[in-house]
Design a protein around this motif. Structure first.
Motif, short mmCIF file in Angstrom:
data_model
loop_
_atom_site.label_atom_id
_atom_site.label_comp_id
_atom_site.label_asym_id
_atom_site.label_seq_id
_atom_site.Cartn_x
_atom_site.Cartn_y
_atom_site.Cartn_z
N GLU A 109 3.32 20.04 51.71
CA GLU A 109 2.39 19.75 50.61
C GLU A 109 3.03 19.16 49.36
OE1 GLU A 109 0.16 23.22 49.72
OE2 GLU A 109 -0.78 23.37 51.71
N SER A 110 4.27 18.76 49.41
CA SER A 110 4.91 18.18 48.22
C SER A 110 5.92 17.12 48.65
CB SER A 110 5.59 19.25 47.37
OG SER A 110 6.60 19.91 48.10
N ALA A 111 6.25 16.26 47.69
CA ALA A 111 7.22 15.20 47.94
C ALA A 111 7.91 14.86 46.62
CB ALA A 111 6.54 13.96 48.52
N MET A 112 9.12 14.33 46.73
CA MET A 112 9.88 13.94 45.55
C MET A 112 10.10 12.43 45.57
SD MET A 112 13.60 15.25 44.14
CE MET A 112 14.51 14.53 45.52
N VAL A 113 9.86 11.80 44.41
CA VAL A 113 10.10 10.37 44.23
C VAL A 113 11.24 10.22 43.22
CG1 VAL A 113 9.12 8.17 43.51
CG2 VAL A 113 7.69 9.85 44.70
N SER A 114 12.21 9.38 43.54
CA SER A 114 13.35 9.15 42.65
C SER A 114 13.45 7.66 42.32
CB SER A 114 14.64 9.65 43.30
OG SER A 114 14.87 8.96 44.52
N TRP A 115 14.17 7.33 41.24
CA TRP A 115 14.29 5.94 40.79
C TRP A 115 15.54 5.77 39.95
CZ3 TRP A 115 10.52 9.40 39.29
CH2 TRP A 115 10.62 9.90 37.99
N SER A 116 15.89 4.54 39.69
CA SER A 116 16.98 4.22 38.77
C SER A 116 16.39 4.04 37.36
CB SER A 116 17.70 2.94 39.20
OG SER A 116 18.28 3.11 40.48
N PRO A 117 17.18 4.33 36.30
CA PRO A 117 16.64 4.33 34.94
C PRO A 117 16.15 2.95 34.48
CG PRO A 117 18.73 5.49 35.01
CD PRO A 117 18.57 4.81 36.33
N SER A 118 15.15 2.96 33.61
CA SER A 118 14.68 1.76 32.91
C SER A 118 15.49 1.57 31.63
CB SER A 118 13.20 1.89 32.57
OG SER A 118 12.41 2.02 33.73
N HIS A 119 15.29 0.41 30.99
CA HIS A 119 15.94 0.11 29.71
C HIS A 119 14.89 -0.44 28.74
CE1 HIS A 119 19.88 0.68 31.59
NE2 HIS A 119 19.43 -0.04 32.62
N ASP A 120 15.12 -0.18 27.44
CA ASP A 120 14.17 -0.61 26.42
C ASP A 120 14.93 -1.05 25.18
OD1 ASP A 120 11.26 -0.71 25.61
OD2 ASP A 120 12.02 0.58 24.03
N ASP A 121 14.32 -1.94 24.38
CA ASP A 121 14.99 -2.41 23.17
C ASP A 121 15.07 -1.34 22.09
OD1 ASP A 121 12.26 -2.47 22.70
OD2 ASP A 121 12.35 -4.24 21.41
N VAL A 122 14.24 -0.30 22.19
CA VAL A 122 14.33 0.83 21.28
C VAL A 122 14.79 2.06 22.06
CG1 VAL A 122 13.08 2.33 19.67
CG2 VAL A 122 12.56 -0.12 19.76
N ALA A 123 13.94 2.59 22.91
CA ALA A 123 14.30 3.73 23.76
C ALA A 123 13.18 3.98 24.75
CB ALA A 123 14.57 4.97 22.93
N ALA A 136 14.75 0.61 42.21
CA ALA A 136 15.03 1.20 43.52
C ALA A 136 14.39 2.57 43.74
CB ALA A 136 16.54 1.30 43.71
N PRO A 137 13.05 2.67 43.72
CA PRO A 137 12.44 3.98 43.97
C PRO A 137 12.58 4.39 45.44
CG PRO A 137 10.74 2.29 43.82
CD PRO A 137 12.03 1.62 43.47
N GLY A 138 12.65 5.69 45.66
CA GLY A 138 12.69 6.25 47.01
C GLY A 138 11.86 7.51 47.03
N ALA A 139 11.38 7.93 48.22
CA ALA A 139 10.53 9.10 48.34
C ALA A 139 10.93 9.91 49.56
CB ALA A 139 9.07 8.70 48.43
N SER A 140 10.79 11.23 49.45
CA SER A 140 11.05 12.11 50.60
C SER A 140 10.12 13.31 50.51
CB SER A 140 12.52 12.57 50.59
OG SER A 140 12.83 13.23 49.39
N ALA A 141 9.59 13.71 51.69
CA ALA A 141 8.69 14.86 51.74
C ALA A 141 9.47 16.15 51.58
CB ALA A 141 7.94 14.87 53.06
N LEU A 142 8.86 17.11 50.90
CA LEU A 142 9.43 18.44 50.73
C LEU A 142 8.51 19.44 51.41
CD1 LEU A 142 10.43 18.22 46.94
CD2 LEU A 142 11.87 17.76 48.93
N GLY A 143 8.49 19.42 52.71
CA GLY A 143 7.62 20.31 53.47
C GLY A 143 6.25 19.69 53.69
#
Length: 231
Positions: free
Chosen positions: A145-159, A136-143
């Motif tokens: 010249e910049s923007a922030m992208v967010s997401w939900s964590p991944s999972h791995d068999d080790v880390a 579930a990534p999402g993005a929003s502009a921060l003025g």
């Protein structure tokens, strides 16, 4: 008279023979009895080799020690486990990915005598499984010249080791294992920008990318007009 002498002589001989039979016979002296030989343990196996076939499978091979006898079996020691084999090779499928294991092997003869353990052979299993894609990534502009992208964590068999933010197929930002967002600066004002995000583990395995997700930075001229003081 002669007959009585013969009878007396026969009686004396019989008595002497009876005494000889009744007398205890001397046994061998303690010094002449050889001590029983102690059982000899087998020689330790040699040339132990451990190879990781997959992330969950190690194969062990070795050669019998000098003077190995028929009927010998083997015990393979790894951590607190003891594996049993009639002969090499031995498959160990009780291993996990990205871990180190050290093995030693000893011979056991038919009488149960155990050899000393062989020198250890160590191996590290690979990490072959990539993390799951971020969710579930999402993005929003921060003025302008910049923007922030967010997401939900991944999972791995080790880390999970970290995340990569991609735009136009290039990595434009990186984040740590515990992060759930990243910021890209230096963007062109007043344009739409699109990103995808992927996870990586310590072995370099990369997940499939999640996204794309897009956001439009503010227009610089419009921001300037809105921010300018009134006459």
């Amino acid at each position: 008279m002669f007959g009585s002498r013969v009878a007396v002589l026969a009686s004396v001989l019989a008595a002497a023979l009876a005494c000889e039979r009744a007398a205890p016979r001397p046994g061998p002296s303690p010094a002449s009895v050889a001590p029983a030989a102690a059982p000899r343990a087998p020689d330790p196996p040699r040339d132990l080799d451990a190879r990781a076939v997959t992330d969950r499978h190690v194969v062990l091979r070795w050669k019998p020690g000098a003077g190995a006898t028929d009927g010998a079996a083997y015990e393979v020691l790894v951590g607190d486990r003891v594996l049993h084999a009639e002969a090499p090779p031995l498959d160990d499928r009780q291993v996990g990915p990205a871990r180190a294991y050290c093995y030693a092997v000893r011979a056991v003869d038919a009488a149960g005598n155990r050899s000393p353990a062989s020198p250890a052979a160590c191996v590290r299993t690979p990490d072959l499984v990539a993390p799951t894609p971020p969710g579930a990534p999402g993005a929003s502009a921060l003025g302008t010249e910049s923007a922030m992208v967010s997401w939900s964590p991944s999972h791995d068999d080790v880390a999970v080791a970290g995340y990569e933010l991609l735009r136009d197929g290039h990595v434009v930002a990186r984040a740590g294992a515990a992060a759930t967002d990243a910021v890209e600066a230096g963007l062109v004002p007043g344009r739409e920008h699109c990103w995808s995000v992927r996870a990586r583990d310590a072995a370099g395995n990369a997940s499939a990318a999640a996204g794309p997700v897009c956001a439009r930075t503010s227009d610089a001229s419009r921001a300037g007009r809105l921010g300018a003081p009134r006459p």
